[in-house]
Motif scaffolding. Structure first.
Motif, PDB file in Angstrom:
ATOM      1  N   MET A   1       0.820  -1.185   0.000  1.00 16.57           N
ATOM      2  CA  MET A   1       0.000   0.000   0.000  1.00 16.57           C
ATOM      3  C   MET A   1       0.866   1.252   0.000  1.00 16.57           C
ATOM      4  N   ALA A   2       1.936   1.219   0.740  1.00 16.68           N
ATOM      5  CA  ALA A   2       2.808   2.390   0.784  1.00 16.68           C
ATOM      6  C   ALA A   2       3.374   2.694  -0.605  1.00 16.68           C
ATOM      7  N   ALA A   3       3.755   1.655  -1.350  1.00 16.55           N
ATOM      8  CA  ALA A   3       4.313   1.856  -2.689  1.00 16.55           C
ATOM      9  C   ALA A   3       3.295   2.495  -3.627  1.00 16.55           C
ATOM     10  N   GLY A  12      -7.793   2.693  17.966  1.00 18.74           N
ATOM     11  CA  GLY A  12      -7.793   1.891  19.177  1.00 18.74           C
ATOM     12  C   GLY A  12      -8.840   0.789  19.206  1.00 18.74           C
ATOM     13  N   ASN A  13      -9.953   0.985  18.480  1.00 19.92           N
ATOM     14  CA  ASN A  13     -11.020  -0.026  18.472  1.00 19.92           C
ATOM     15  C   ASN A  13     -10.804  -1.113  17.422  1.00 19.92           C
ATOM     16  N   GLY A  14      -9.665  -1.069  16.728  1.00 19.14           N
ATOM     17  CA  GLY A  14      -9.368  -2.079  15.718  1.00 19.14           C
ATOM     18  C   GLY A  14      -9.724  -1.680  14.298  1.00 19.14           C
ATOM     19  N   ASP A  15     -10.396  -0.535  14.099  1.00 22.60           N
ATOM     20  CA  ASP A  15     -10.706  -0.060  12.757  1.00 22.60           C
ATOM     21  C   ASP A  15      -9.427   0.408  12.067  1.00 22.60           C
ATOM     22  N   LEU A  16      -9.398   0.260  10.765  1.00 20.01           N
ATOM     23  CA  LEU A  16      -8.263   0.712   9.969  1.00 20.01           C
ATOM     24  C   LEU A  16      -8.694   1.904   9.128  1.00 20.01           C
ATOM     25  N   TYR A  17      -7.972   3.005   9.234  1.00 15.17           N
ATOM     26  CA  TYR A  17      -8.220   4.195   8.426  1.00 15.17           C
ATOM     27  C   TYR A  17      -7.196   4.207   7.303  1.00 15.17           C
ATOM     28  N   THR A  18      -7.672   4.328   6.057  1.00 20.45           N
ATOM     29  CA  THR A  18      -6.747   4.417   4.922  1.00 20.45           C
ATOM     30  C   THR A  18      -7.038   5.690   4.141  1.00 20.45           C
ATOM     31  N   GLU A  19      -5.996   6.217   3.526  1.00 16.52           N
ATOM     32  CA  GLU A  19      -6.135   7.396   2.678  1.00 16.52           C
ATOM     33  C   GLU A  19      -5.262   7.199   1.458  1.00 16.52           C
ATOM     34  N   THR A  20      -5.885   7.299   0.279  1.00 21.97           N
ATOM     35  CA  THR A  20      -5.135   7.115  -0.956  1.00 21.97           C
ATOM     36  C   THR A  20      -4.515   8.439  -1.380  1.00 21.97           C
ATOM     37  N   LYS A  21      -3.520   8.335  -2.233  1.00 20.60           N
ATOM     38  CA  LYS A  21      -2.908   9.541  -2.792  1.00 20.60           C
ATOM     39  C   LYS A  21      -3.923  10.226  -3.713  1.00 20.60           C
ATOM     40  N   GLN A  22      -3.636  11.465  -4.066  1.00 26.33           N
ATOM     41  CA  GLN A  22      -4.480  12.157  -5.035  1.00 26.33           C
ATOM     42  C   GLN A  22      -4.391  11.424  -6.358  1.00 26.33           C
ATOM     43  N   MET A  23      -5.559  11.238  -7.001  1.00 23.35           N
ATOM     44  CA  MET A  23      -5.590  10.526  -8.280  1.00 23.35           C
ATOM     45  C   MET A  23      -6.482  11.272  -9.252  1.00 23.35           C
ATOM     46  N   PRO A  24      -6.107  11.280 -10.514  1.00 22.62           N
ATOM     47  CA  PRO A  24      -6.987  11.895 -11.510  1.00 22.62           C
ATOM     48  C   PRO A  24      -8.205  10.996 -11.747  1.00 22.62           C
ATOM     49  N   ALA A  25      -9.316  11.582 -12.109  1.00 22.42           N
ATOM     50  CA  ALA A  25     -10.512  10.792 -12.417  1.00 22.42           C
ATOM     51  C   ALA A  25     -10.359  10.080 -13.757  1.00 22.42           C
ATOM     52  N   GLY A  51     -20.570   3.223  10.526  1.00 22.69           N
ATOM     53  CA  GLY A  51     -20.266   4.037  11.690  1.00 22.69           C
ATOM     54  C   GLY A  51     -18.999   4.852  11.561  1.00 22.69           C
ATOM     55  N   ARG A  52     -18.120   4.475  10.618  1.00 27.11           N
ATOM     56  CA  ARG A  52     -16.842   5.168  10.455  1.00 27.11           C
ATOM     57  C   ARG A  52     -16.806   6.084   9.251  1.00 27.11           C
ATOM     58  N   ASN A  53     -17.724   5.886   8.312  1.00 28.82           N
ATOM     59  CA  ASN A  53     -17.625   6.582   7.028  1.00 28.82           C
ATOM     60  C   ASN A  53     -18.892   7.340   6.675  1.00 28.82           C
ATOM     61  N   ASP A  54     -18.728   8.561   6.240  1.00 28.32           N
ATOM     62  CA  ASP A  54     -19.808   9.359   5.674  1.00 28.32           C
ATOM     63  C   ASP A  54     -19.461   9.525   4.200  1.00 28.32           C
ATOM     64  N   PRO A  55     -20.216   8.859   3.302  1.00 28.04           N
ATOM     65  CA  PRO A  55     -19.837   8.894   1.891  1.00 28.04           C
ATOM     66  C   PRO A  55     -19.752  10.303   1.306  1.00 28.04           C
ATOM     67  N   LEU A  56     -20.530  11.226   1.822  1.00 30.97           N
ATOM     68  CA  LEU A  56     -20.485  12.587   1.283  1.00 30.97           C
ATOM     69  C   LEU A  56     -19.229  13.334   1.706  1.00 30.97           C
TER      70      LEU A  56
END
Length: 141
Positions: A1-3, A12-25, A51-56
């Motif tokens: 993923m880092a690559a 702390g509750n075991g959830d994983l937060y991920t964020e992708t790099k900026q990408m063109p559409a 509970g973790r994500n708001d799609p908007l």
């Protein structure tokens, strides 16, 4: 993923937060030279709700600002168009489906576990040997 430019952190509750790099559409398909829509922005804005994500708020501008109403509306309209034009497969025991990710957008509907994926194949596209003709494409229409 880092690559691939994705960052992540465990909560702390075991959830994983991920964020992708900026990408063109849109990207250019290296095989056809055509511009194509190639990312998960529609999936993020239409379906990642729990509970973790708001799609908007899942998609942001490159500077980190939230999308304005016009951009959200355009993405939701695109998602509606894609849903109206999708092709679904009625799976039966023993079925196999192979999809070229660069030729067709793909997704899945929700499912009731268990779900088994026996193989996920990916890699560089194979080149057709010199002089070998393109296979004839069949249409179901």
């Amino acid at each position: 993923m880092a690559a691939a430019g994705t960052t992540w952190r465990w909560h702390g509750n075991g959830d994983l937060y991920t964020e992708t790099k900026q990408m063109p559409a849109l990207v250019v398909d290296g095989r056809s030279g055509k511009e194509m829509f190639y990312n998960a922005v529609i999936a993020a804005i239409t379906g990642w709700e729990d509970g973790r994500n708001d799609p908007l708020k899942a998609i942001r501008y490159g500077d980190g600002e939230e999308l304005d109403g016009e951009a959200v509306a355009a993405l939701l309209e695109t998602g509606e168009w894609m849903a109206a034009h999708r092709v679904a497969f009625a799976w039966q025991s023993g079925d196999v489906l192979i999809i070229d990710n660069q030729a067709a957008m793909h997704s899945r509907e929700t499912f009731t576990p268990p779900r088994r994926i026996l193989a996920s194949l990916w890699g560089e596209a194979l080149r057709r040997p010199e002089g070998r003709a393109e296979p004839e494409r069949q249409s179901s229409r």
